[in-house]
Design a protein around this motif. Structure first.
Motif, PDB file in Angstrom:
ATOM      1  N   ASP A 108       0.847  -1.192   0.000  1.00  0.00           N
ATOM      2  CA  ASP A 108       0.000   0.000   0.000  1.00  0.00           C
ATOM      3  C   ASP A 108       0.889   1.251   0.000  1.00  0.00           C
ATOM      4  O   ASP A 108       1.746   1.416   0.865  1.00  0.00           O
ATOM      5  N   SER A 109       0.688   2.130  -0.967  1.00  0.00           N
ATOM      6  CA  SER A 109       1.567   3.301  -1.134  1.00  0.00           C
ATOM      7  C   SER A 109       1.506   4.244   0.058  1.00  0.00           C
ATOM      8  O   SER A 109       2.540   4.780   0.489  1.00  0.00           O
ATOM      9  N   ARG A 110       0.321   4.483   0.590  1.00  0.00           N
ATOM     10  CA  ARG A 110       0.199   5.397   1.728  1.00  0.00           C
ATOM     11  C   ARG A 110       0.924   4.828   2.945  1.00  0.00           C
ATOM     12  O   ARG A 110       1.631   5.548   3.656  1.00  0.00           O
ATOM     13  N   MET A 111       0.752   3.550   3.182  1.00  0.00           N
ATOM     14  CA  MET A 111       1.414   2.914   4.308  1.00  0.00           C
ATOM     15  C   MET A 111       2.931   2.902   4.131  1.00  0.00           C
ATOM     16  O   MET A 111       3.690   3.011   5.093  1.00  0.00           O
ATOM     17  N   PRO A 178      -2.440   6.391  12.521  1.00  0.00           N
ATOM     18  CA  PRO A 178      -2.753   6.686  11.117  1.00  0.00           C
ATOM     19  C   PRO A 178      -2.363   5.546  10.171  1.00  0.00           C
ATOM     20  O   PRO A 178      -2.981   5.369   9.125  1.00  0.00           O
ATOM     21  N   VAL A 179      -1.331   4.770  10.532  1.00  0.00           N
ATOM     22  CA  VAL A 179      -0.952   3.612   9.725  1.00  0.00           C
ATOM     23  C   VAL A 179      -2.059   2.564   9.766  1.00  0.00           C
ATOM     24  O   VAL A 179      -2.380   1.935   8.750  1.00  0.00           O
ATOM     25  N   TYR A 180      -2.668   2.390  10.934  1.00  0.00           N
ATOM     26  CA  TYR A 180      -3.756   1.415  11.078  1.00  0.00           C
ATOM     27  C   TYR A 180      -4.983   1.848  10.271  1.00  0.00           C
ATOM     28  O   TYR A 180      -5.622   1.026   9.606  1.00  0.00           O
ATOM     29  N   LEU A 259      -1.938  13.562   9.175  1.00  0.00           N
ATOM     30  CA  LEU A 259      -2.545  13.919   7.888  1.00  0.00           C
ATOM     31  C   LEU A 259      -2.732  12.704   6.980  1.00  0.00           C
ATOM     32  O   LEU A 259      -3.585  12.730   6.089  1.00  0.00           O
ATOM     33  N   PHE A 260      -1.969  11.643   7.195  1.00  0.00           N
ATOM     34  CA  PHE A 260      -2.184  10.418   6.425  1.00  0.00           C
ATOM     35  C   PHE A 260      -3.566   9.832   6.714  1.00  0.00           C
ATOM     36  O   PHE A 260      -4.224   9.307   5.812  1.00  0.00           O
TER      37      PHE A 260
END
Length: 324
Positions: A108-111, A178-180, A259-260
């Motif tokens: 996952d790119s955001r993670m 935010p990662v979760y 912010l993620f």
């Protein structure tokens, strides 16, 4: 589930390598004679661990890990008579918690961006603590040493158990949530993610520079004291614009990471905001004690307080002489 992989060795005997299989398949193989009792137990155990990892909500696993670490920190702090045990793990635990969650969806790119940011933060802070001797079991934050002088040992023990060991470990878990959220939603990457990562890197640079400037000043101060000269406190560099630029940058990095979750949810406010909020409140209290001790040591620090912001970097209200 995957099926068992059967291969024939050069001796002609048949061996079984379980890549990943169900308990029923393992028992079936045992009944046919392909698996011995020891192999059966070993592979059932492997299956159990993998099943737990895949089926368990990572938030539950991380929470359990946090409780275990908290208990270990408390016991170690009592045995070693050192409350700063948690400080030694401060740079390690967020990457550990975030990395565990990240392992569930590493593509996952955001993670990837979020975990990269947390990892860089952890590496820098670990290095900074190491060069200060922070990993010595004899090292204890001077503020805890000060507090111990005025607090009854029984009260201090309770404070250590509730606030230092458990609350701070809980906070270290909370700031990586935010990662979760990114794992649960997995929405497409957007501009906000790049803004979050860019801001995080900016504040990481500010913290790195301010810590380096502070360390250089302390070394120069020690050298001057050996010559009989006395320096007070740092007011140059980034400390010209803020009394604690490193503290400000530390808080802002975790607001940037938040912010993620804003990007993932599409909502300005979500439950993970509790992490940076509680961290900022913690810095308010700890910085107040830091400045109280600074005032006791340097009465002229009062003038510095009147002209320079505590956290946010900005031009001082009136010109002042920089430290030489």
């Amino acid at each position: 589930p995957y099926s068992a992989l059967v291969s024939t060795q050069s001796t002609g005997s048949i061996s079984v390598l379980l890549v990943m299989t169900t308990a029923e398949e393992v028992r079936s193989l045992a009944e046919t004679g392909y698996l011995s009792t020891c192999e059966l137990l070993r592979n059932l155990n492997v299956h159990s661990v993998k099943s737990f990892y895949e089926n368990q909500d990572p938030l539950v696993s991380v929470f359990v890990l946090m409780l275990v670490v908290s208990l270990v920190c408390f016991v170690a702090s009592v045995v070693l008579n050192n409350i700063s045990i948690v400080d030694m793990l401060w740079s390690v635990l967020p990457p550990l918690y975030g990395g565990y969650i990240f392992s569930f969806q590493p593509r996952d790119s955001r993670m990837q961006l979020a975990f990269l940011a947390i990892s860089l933060w952890g590496a820098r802070l670990t290095f900074n603590l190491a060069i200060k001797g922070g990993y010595s079991l004899k090292f204890e934050d001077y503020r805890w040493v000060y507090i111990k002088q005025f607090v009854h040992p029984a009260i201090m023990l309770f404070f250590n158990f509730t606030f230092v060991a458990f609350y701070q470990n809980f906070l270290l878990m909370l700031i990586v949530m935010p990662v979760y959220v990114s794992l649960r939603l997995q929405t497409p990457l957007n501009t906000m993610d790049y803004v979050a990562f860019g801001l995080f890197m900016l504040f990481l640079a500010i913290e790195s520079i301010s810590d380096w400037q502070q360390r250089q000043f302390r070394l120069r101060k020690e050298a001057e004291e050996k010559k009989g000269k006395k320096l007070t406190f740092l007011q140059s560099g980034l400390f010209y614009y803020s009394r604690h630029p490193n503290f400000w940058a530390e808080q802002m990095m975790w607001w940037s990471l938040y912010l993620f979750s804003v990007s993932a949810t599409g909502q300005l406010l979500n439950w993970t905001v509790s992490g940076p909020v509680l961290l900022s409140l913690l810095f308010q209290g700890s910085t107040a004690l830091t400045e109280k001790l600074a005032l006791q040591k340097y009465p002229e620090y009062c003038d510095y307080q009147k002209t320079t912001n505590k956290f946010v970097m900005w031009f001082p209200s009136t010109p002042k002489q920089k430290s030489k």
